[in-house]
Design a protein around this motif. Structure first.
Motif, PDB file in Angstrom:
ATOM      1  N   MET A  57       0.713  -1.164   0.102  1.00  0.00           N
ATOM      2  CA  MET A  57      -0.238   0.112  -0.290  1.00  0.00           C
ATOM      3  C   MET A  57       1.242   1.472  -0.625  1.00  0.00           C
ATOM      4  SD  MET A  57      -3.349  -0.622  -0.334  1.00  0.00           S
ATOM      5  CE  MET A  57      -4.824  -0.015   0.432  1.00  0.00           C
ATOM      6  N   ILE A  58       1.654   1.150   0.552  1.00  0.00           N
ATOM      7  CA  ILE A  58       3.056   2.746   1.158  1.00  0.00           C
ATOM      8  C   ILE A  58       3.763   2.750  -0.463  1.00  0.00           C
ATOM      9  CG2 ILE A  58       5.245   3.133   1.342  1.00  0.00           C
ATOM     10  CD1 ILE A  58       4.327   2.102   4.281  1.00  0.00           C
ATOM     11  N   ASN A  59       3.803   1.766  -1.326  1.00  0.00           N
ATOM     12  CA  ASN A  59       4.331   1.584  -2.879  1.00  0.00           C
ATOM     13  C   ASN A  59       2.665   2.169  -3.396  1.00  0.00           C
ATOM     14  OD1 ASN A  59       6.958   0.452  -2.063  1.00  0.00           O
ATOM     15  ND2 ASN A  59       6.306  -1.062  -2.533  1.00  0.00           N
ATOM     16  N   GLN A  60       2.248   1.794  -3.342  1.00  0.00           N
ATOM     17  CA  GLN A  60       0.814   2.406  -4.100  1.00  0.00           C
ATOM     18  C   GLN A  60       0.503   3.522  -3.833  1.00  0.00           C
ATOM     19  OE1 GLN A  60      -0.696   0.824  -6.611  1.00  0.00           O
ATOM     20  NE2 GLN A  60      -1.370   2.598  -6.979  1.00  0.00           N
ATOM     21  N   VAL A  61       0.964   4.119  -2.506  1.00  0.00           N
ATOM     22  CA  VAL A  61       0.911   6.157  -2.000  1.00  0.00           C
ATOM     23  C   VAL A  61       1.628   6.411  -2.678  1.00  0.00           C
ATOM     24  CG1 VAL A  61       0.975   7.136  -0.126  1.00  0.00           C
ATOM     25  CG2 VAL A  61      -0.779   5.468  -0.031  1.00  0.00           C
ATOM     26  N   ASN A  62       3.261   6.246  -2.864  1.00  0.00           N
ATOM     27  CA  ASN A  62       4.452   6.851  -3.159  1.00  0.00           C
ATOM     28  C   ASN A  62       3.976   7.038  -4.785  1.00  0.00           C
ATOM     29  OD1 ASN A  62       5.521   6.482  -1.061  1.00  0.00           O
ATOM     30  ND2 ASN A  62       6.355   5.370  -1.394  1.00  0.00           N
ATOM     31  N   HIS A  63       3.996   5.818  -5.763  1.00  0.00           N
ATOM     32  CA  HIS A  63       2.926   5.385  -7.170  1.00  0.00           C
ATOM     33  C   HIS A  63       2.228   6.697  -7.470  1.00  0.00           C
ATOM     34  CE1 HIS A  63       3.536   4.659 -11.476  1.00  0.00           C
ATOM     35  NE2 HIS A  63       1.611   3.823 -11.161  1.00  0.00           N
ATOM     36  N   GLU A  64       1.005   6.852  -6.365  1.00  0.00           N
ATOM     37  CA  GLU A  64       0.038   7.461  -7.190  1.00  0.00           C
ATOM     38  C   GLU A  64       0.963   9.221  -6.933  1.00  0.00           C
ATOM     39  OE1 GLU A  64      -3.132   7.334  -7.890  1.00  0.00           O
ATOM     40  OE2 GLU A  64      -2.269   4.995  -8.062  1.00  0.00           O
ATOM     41  N   LYS A  65       1.430   9.376  -5.895  1.00  0.00           N
ATOM     42  CA  LYS A  65       1.726  10.779  -5.759  1.00  0.00           C
ATOM     43  C   LYS A  65       3.445  10.634  -6.709  1.00  0.00           C
ATOM     44  CE  LYS A  65       2.104  11.116  -0.697  1.00  0.00           C
ATOM     45  NZ  LYS A  65       3.087  11.232   0.683  1.00  0.00           N
ATOM     46  N   VAL A  66       4.232  10.394  -7.167  1.00  0.00           N
ATOM     47  CA  VAL A  66       4.387  10.384  -8.643  1.00  0.00           C
ATOM     48  C   VAL A  66       4.072  11.049  -9.176  1.00  0.00           C
ATOM     49  CG1 VAL A  66       6.008   9.270 -10.387  1.00  0.00           C
ATOM     50  CG2 VAL A  66       6.449   8.984  -7.475  1.00  0.00           C
ATOM     51  N   LYS A  67       2.524  10.516  -9.479  1.00  0.00           N
ATOM     52  CA  LYS A  67       1.667  10.421 -10.985  1.00  0.00           C
ATOM     53  C   LYS A  67       0.983  11.466 -10.815  1.00  0.00           C
ATOM     54  CE  LYS A  67      -1.426   7.094 -11.344  1.00  0.00           C
ATOM     55  NZ  LYS A  67      -2.239   5.887 -11.914  1.00  0.00           N
ATOM     56  N   LEU A  68       0.663  12.244  -9.590  1.00  0.00           N
ATOM     57  CA  LEU A  68       0.487  13.621  -9.244  1.00  0.00           C
ATOM     58  C   LEU A  68       1.052  14.763  -9.973  1.00  0.00           C
ATOM     59  CD1 LEU A  68      -1.437  12.702  -6.446  1.00  0.00           C
ATOM     60  CD2 LEU A  68      -2.280  13.689  -8.371  1.00  0.00           C
ATOM     61  N   ARG A  69       2.431  14.864  -9.460  1.00  0.00           N
ATOM     62  CA  ARG A  69       3.757  15.583  -9.114  1.00  0.00           C
ATOM     63  C   ARG A  69       4.145  15.444 -11.360  1.00  0.00           C
ATOM     64  NH1 ARG A  69       8.598  13.317  -7.209  1.00  0.00           N
ATOM     65  NH2 ARG A  69       6.592  12.566  -4.791  1.00  0.00           N
ATOM     66  N   ALA A 113       1.283  15.201 -13.185  1.00  0.00           N
ATOM     67  CA  ALA A 113       0.492  15.295 -13.721  1.00  0.00           C
ATOM     68  C   ALA A 113       0.771  16.936 -14.331  1.00  0.00           C
ATOM     69  CB  ALA A 113      -0.315  14.829 -13.886  1.00  0.00           C
ATOM     70  N   GLU A 114       1.065  17.816 -12.783  1.00  0.00           N
ATOM     71  CA  GLU A 114       1.250  18.897 -12.370  1.00  0.00           C
ATOM     72  C   GLU A 114       2.174  19.673 -12.882  1.00  0.00           C
ATOM     73  OE1 GLU A 114       1.466  19.020  -8.172  1.00  0.00           O
ATOM     74  OE2 GLU A 114      -0.392  18.288  -7.573  1.00  0.00           O
ATOM     75  N   THR A 115       2.991  19.125 -13.381  1.00  0.00           N
ATOM     76  CA  THR A 115       3.842  19.750 -13.879  1.00  0.00           C
ATOM     77  C   THR A 115       4.120  20.458 -15.378  1.00  0.00           C
ATOM     78  OG1 THR A 115       5.150  17.324 -14.269  1.00  0.00           O
ATOM     79  CG2 THR A 115       5.995  19.257 -12.776  1.00  0.00           C
ATOM     80  N   PRO A 116       4.203  21.160 -16.188  1.00  0.00           N
ATOM     81  CA  PRO A 116       3.681  21.382 -17.737  1.00  0.00           C
ATOM     82  C   PRO A 116       4.347  21.271 -17.954  1.00  0.00           C
ATOM     83  CG  PRO A 116       4.455  23.207 -16.636  1.00  0.00           C
ATOM     84  CD  PRO A 116       4.349  22.355 -15.759  1.00  0.00           C
TER      85      PRO A 116
END
Length: 171
Positions: free
Chosen positions: A75-87, A89-92
């Motif tokens: 689950m922690i790995n999944q959370v970290n993966h989601e954070k990377v995806k969000l980061r 997606a946020e960077t133009p």
């Protein structure tokens, strides 16, 4: 001191009873800690799969600890993966093109010229032209929207095209 019956949990019946005994509790643990969004049921099943894959190294008294640690880490790995995806997606993202800088500049100048030429149209011509060319409306639809005749729409669009050709001459 009693000797344990099984050295590991590779026995299918033992593993099945271990699964039945701990699955619901593991699911609840993951659900309450991380929420539904990260698929706690999938991670619980994946943790049991890891236990089964490593069953020859896991003694029955350590199996529960291994299971919960593995599930928590998944689950922690999944959370970290989601954070990377969000980061990400946020960077133009910079747009790269294979076109030469001269071509890009000419294209920009051309588009600026077209926009100015459209701005120079009368309001009636501009509205009819944009409804037809940008929104894809037919003359009959434009006539209904503007509450004019189809002939008037044709005249406005014809006048707009004539003026645009004159203003954009040389491109």
């Amino acid at each position: 001191m009693e000797k344990p019956i099984h050295k590991n949990i590779c026995n299918e019946n033992l593993f099945a009873s271990f699964f039945d005994k701990h699955f619901k509790d593991l699911y609840n643990f993951l659900y309450y800690k991380f929420g539904e969004r990260l698929s706690p049921e999938d991670k619980a099943q994946e943790a049991f799969l890891k236990v089964w894959q490593n069953c020859h190294r896991i003694t029955p008294d350590k199996a529960k600890s291994f299971l919960y640690t593995t599930a928590n880490n998944l689950m922690i790995n999944q959370v970290n993966h989601e954070k990377v995806k969000l980061r990400y997606a946020e960077t133009p993202q910079k747009q790269h093109t294979n076109e030469s800088p001269e071509y890009v500049l000419e294209e920009k100048q051309y588009l600026d010229k077209i926009e100015k030429a459209i701005e120079n149209l009368t309001e009636a011509q501009r509205v009819a032209f944009l409804l037809n060319r940008v929104e894809g409306k037919r003359f009959k639809e434009i006539a209904a929207i503007l509450d004019i005749s189809v002939k008037a729409v044709e005249k406005r669009i014809y006048g707009a095209l004539k003026k645009l050709r004159k203003d954009i001459e040389g491109l």
